[in-house]
Design a protein around this motif. Sequence first.
Motif, PDB file in Angstrom:
ATOM      1  N   VAL A 131       0.837  -1.195   0.000  1.00 33.70           N
ATOM      2  CA  VAL A 131       0.000   0.000   0.000  1.00 33.70           C
ATOM      3  C   VAL A 131       0.872   1.247   0.000  1.00 33.70           C
ATOM      4  O   VAL A 131       0.563   2.243  -0.648  1.00 33.70           O
ATOM      5  CB  VAL A 131      -0.944  -0.013   1.217  1.00 33.70           C
ATOM      6  N   GLU A 132       1.989   1.198   0.730  1.00 33.24           N
ATOM      7  CA  GLU A 132       2.944   2.297   0.755  1.00 33.24           C
ATOM      8  C   GLU A 132       4.298   1.755   0.320  1.00 33.24           C
ATOM      9  O   GLU A 132       4.770   0.749   0.857  1.00 33.24           O
ATOM     10  CB  GLU A 132       3.041   2.920   2.150  1.00 33.24           C
ATOM     11  N   LEU A 133       4.935   2.437  -0.635  1.00 33.36           N
ATOM     12  CA  LEU A 133       6.197   1.972  -1.201  1.00 33.36           C
ATOM     13  C   LEU A 133       7.226   3.092  -1.166  1.00 33.36           C
ATOM     14  O   LEU A 133       6.935   4.224  -1.567  1.00 33.36           O
ATOM     15  CB  LEU A 133       5.993   1.503  -2.649  1.00 33.36           C
ATOM     16  N   SER A 134       8.424   2.771  -0.680  1.00 37.08           N
ATOM     17  CA  SER A 134       9.540   3.710  -0.708  1.00 37.08           C
ATOM     18  C   SER A 134      10.772   2.951  -1.169  1.00 37.08           C
ATOM     19  O   SER A 134      11.170   1.967  -0.534  1.00 37.08           O
ATOM     20  CB  SER A 134       9.780   4.330   0.679  1.00 37.08           C
ATOM     21  N   ILE A 135      11.372   3.378  -2.275  1.00 32.26           N
ATOM     22  CA  ILE A 135      12.535   2.700  -2.826  1.00 32.26           C
ATOM     23  C   ILE A 135      13.629   3.721  -3.129  1.00 32.26           C
ATOM     24  O   ILE A 135      13.373   4.752  -3.762  1.00 32.26           O
ATOM     25  CB  ILE A 135      12.181   1.916  -4.115  1.00 32.26           C
ATOM     26  N   PHE A 150       1.619  -0.649  -9.735  1.00 36.49           N
ATOM     27  CA  PHE A 150       1.351  -1.058  -8.354  1.00 36.49           C
ATOM     28  C   PHE A 150      -0.140  -0.849  -8.099  1.00 36.49           C
ATOM     29  O   PHE A 150      -0.602   0.279  -7.898  1.00 36.49           O
ATOM     30  CB  PHE A 150       2.200  -0.245  -7.374  1.00 36.49           C
ATOM     31  N   ALA A 151      -0.882  -1.938  -8.085  1.00 37.48           N
ATOM     32  CA  ALA A 151      -2.345  -1.862  -8.069  1.00 37.48           C
ATOM     33  C   ALA A 151      -2.898  -1.348  -6.748  1.00 37.48           C
ATOM     34  O   ALA A 151      -3.963  -0.722  -6.724  1.00 37.48           O
ATOM     35  CB  ALA A 151      -2.937  -3.231  -8.383  1.00 37.48           C
ATOM     36  N   ARG A 152      -2.213  -1.630  -5.620  1.00 36.17           N
ATOM     37  CA  ARG A 152      -2.752  -1.256  -4.302  1.00 36.17           C
ATOM     38  C   ARG A 152      -2.084  -0.019  -3.724  1.00 36.17           C
ATOM     39  O   ARG A 152      -2.497   0.479  -2.677  1.00 36.17           O
ATOM     40  CB  ARG A 152      -2.580  -2.415  -3.320  1.00 36.17           C
ATOM     41  N   ALA A 153      -1.046   0.481  -4.353  1.00 39.01           N
ATOM     42  CA  ALA A 153      -0.239   1.551  -3.767  1.00 39.01           C
ATOM     43  C   ALA A 153      -1.012   2.860  -3.684  1.00 39.01           C
ATOM     44  O   ALA A 153      -1.528   3.361  -4.684  1.00 39.01           O
ATOM     45  CB  ALA A 153       1.033   1.740  -4.571  1.00 39.01           C
ATOM     46  N   ARG A 154      -1.069   3.418  -2.475  1.00 45.13           N
ATOM     47  CA  ARG A 154      -1.641   4.749  -2.271  1.00 45.13           C
ATOM     48  C   ARG A 154      -0.547   5.809  -2.174  1.00 45.13           C
ATOM     49  O   ARG A 154      -0.813   6.998  -2.362  1.00 45.13           O
ATOM     50  CB  ARG A 154      -2.501   4.769  -1.006  1.00 45.13           C
ATOM     51  N   PHE A 174      -1.890   3.095 -11.936  1.00 41.05           N
ATOM     52  CA  PHE A 174      -1.791   3.157 -10.488  1.00 41.05           C
ATOM     53  C   PHE A 174      -3.176   3.611 -10.010  1.00 41.05           C
ATOM     54  O   PHE A 174      -3.387   4.791  -9.723  1.00 41.05           O
ATOM     55  CB  PHE A 174      -0.699   4.129 -10.058  1.00 41.05           C
ATOM     56  N   PRO A 175      -4.120   2.699  -9.937  1.00 38.25           N
ATOM     57  CA  PRO A 175      -5.539   3.077  -9.816  1.00 38.25           C
ATOM     58  C   PRO A 175      -5.896   3.800  -8.536  1.00 38.25           C
ATOM     59  O   PRO A 175      -6.873   4.564  -8.530  1.00 38.25           O
ATOM     60  CB  PRO A 175      -6.267   1.731  -9.926  1.00 38.25           C
ATOM     61  N   SER A 194      -0.639  10.645 -16.207  1.00 39.73           N
ATOM     62  CA  SER A 194      -1.867  10.206 -16.868  1.00 39.73           C
ATOM     63  C   SER A 194      -2.292   8.808 -16.429  1.00 39.73           C
ATOM     64  O   SER A 194      -3.448   8.427 -16.621  1.00 39.73           O
ATOM     65  CB  SER A 194      -1.678  10.228 -18.384  1.00 39.73           C
ATOM     66  N   ARG A 195      -1.372   8.039 -15.821  1.00 42.02           N
ATOM     67  CA  ARG A 195      -1.712   6.694 -15.332  1.00 42.02           C
ATOM     68  C   ARG A 195      -2.177   6.714 -13.875  1.00 42.02           C
ATOM     69  O   ARG A 195      -2.381   5.658 -13.286  1.00 42.02           O
ATOM     70  CB  ARG A 195      -0.484   5.786 -15.442  1.00 42.02           C
ATOM     71  N   CYS A 196      -2.310   7.914 -13.308  1.00 45.52           N
ATOM     72  CA  CYS A 196      -2.668   8.037 -11.880  1.00 45.52           C
ATOM     73  C   CYS A 196      -3.983   8.808 -11.753  1.00 45.52           C
ATOM     74  O   CYS A 196      -3.976  10.027 -11.511  1.00 45.52           O
ATOM     75  CB  CYS A 196      -1.556   8.749 -11.112  1.00 45.52           C
ATOM     76  N   PRO A 197      -5.117   8.156 -11.875  1.00 42.37           N
ATOM     77  CA  PRO A 197      -6.403   8.862 -11.906  1.00 42.37           C
ATOM     78  C   PRO A 197      -6.826   9.466 -10.578  1.00 42.37           C
ATOM     79  O   PRO A 197      -7.772  10.269 -10.554  1.00 42.37           O
ATOM     80  CB  PRO A 197      -7.390   7.771 -12.350  1.00 42.37           C
ATOM     81  N   ARG A 198      -6.145   9.121  -9.469  1.00 43.96           N
ATOM     82  CA  ARG A 198      -6.528   9.663  -8.162  1.00 43.96           C
ATOM     83  C   ARG A 198      -5.397  10.444  -7.491  1.00 43.96           C
ATOM     84  O   ARG A 198      -5.440  10.696  -6.292  1.00 43.96           O
ATOM     85  CB  ARG A 198      -6.987   8.536  -7.227  1.00 43.96           C
TER      86      ARG A 198
END
Length: 474
Positions: A131-135, A150-154, A174-175, A194-198
């Motif tokens: 849900v949270e990613l830091s790299i 990343f389907a679940r990443a907020r 990245f829904p 454009s791939r980040c609708p939210r």
Amino acid sequence: MESPSGRRRLGAQPPSGAGRNCRPRPCQGGDGGEVDRISGLNDDLLIQVLVRLRCAGAAVRTGVLSRRWRGLWRYLPEHYFRGIAYDAVKAAPAQIALPKLFLLDIDIPSSLSAEAAASLLRTAARYLDPVELSIKLYSANPIGIQMPSFARARSIRLNVNQLHLTPPARGGEFPVLERLSITNCRFDAGALISRCPRLRVLELICCRALDTITVHSATVEELLVTGEGRRLRGVDIMAPLLKKFTLHSDVSVDFSMSLLAPTVENLSWNCRFDYCLDPDKAVGIDASGTWRWSLIHLKLGREERGFLLGLDIRRLPYITPVRSLQEMFQFPDISVLELCLNTRGHAYGAVVLKLLRTCSAIQRLKLVDQLDTQISEACLPSCPCDQSSDWRSLNISLTGLEEVEIENFRGSGHEVDFLKLLFRCAPLTKVIVKLASNVVVRSRGCNEAYNIFKANPAVECHVYRKHGKEVIYS
């Protein structure tokens, strides 16, 4: 899903609500047979302890405490791999028991190849799906990799030095992503956004390879663009919901900005123009001539809405402007103007008046003379900084200007003339003058200023020494 012997099956949710229905049970210690009360806690509480270590290596090493702790790290919903070698991080996903994580934090200090970096990102997306990613990754040479979806990443934070990210394959999105922070990276901002609708918060930090920032988004509410050592050439923003915009960056002399954000409430722009030995490419507020001082900081603001604009121009020893700020920025309807100038003793009245004319709704003006004791020049009558000498006799409309503050006032002739003009052209209600440290309070210039104040008893006027003590001049 595999579950350790004698343990309740664990879910992938963060540990904040865990352990409510589990009872602690005593457990024999590993050596003396005495009761180990910590190890006797239920699994969810032990996992909360391990999560707070914020270190996968430390969580693994707790297995030496007793059999209860061995392998427990595999069930953590949050994993922090910081300062751990790439091979160890690569092998970890196969041992993690939870198919979906709440948080994944990876910081690999060694340089990676393109294949290794891409494999790590694909593994994080496919098998851990946080849900949270830091790299944070490094590469000795510029490399290009495709960003997986990343389907679940907020929330995603990427610090990927020397990497050139390309958007996910066609159809990849990245829904549910709401916050995206990218540092030290090259990428197509428009394609990725454009791939980040939210997406609501976007941070672009030190992305030196980007010479133009394009953000067209119907959802972004906060935008941060920072970077020193870069020469940003343009910013193109179309964001109808944007509330906060921060731009702190070095910019090129041909920098331009397009900002379409009707709901913006908080802006902070601090742009330092790249140093250039060619005087024909210098930048200033006015295009009329040469000034022998530098504008250090310009702030424009709407106090009630937290609006702020900062423009930082440092160019020594002189400025030869051929482009005006008005050509680069469309000044909004603002009520507060703050100028910080390094005048070196030169006149500033003409250029300040040009800004006041451009920002006709100004209600409060603060003018700070940034004193430079090492560089001081005499301003001669023919000096280019004062070539528009007729400004002293102008009658301009400053109908909104009510409050004025001047800091480091030295009592020079052009300062006194500027005060006279303000009292003549604006319906002032309050004036504050703060003297420079080396100014004699009964000097000729100060006495002229005092006489102006006495001639306008309806205006609340205050004069202060450098360290705050008020001067009684009546």
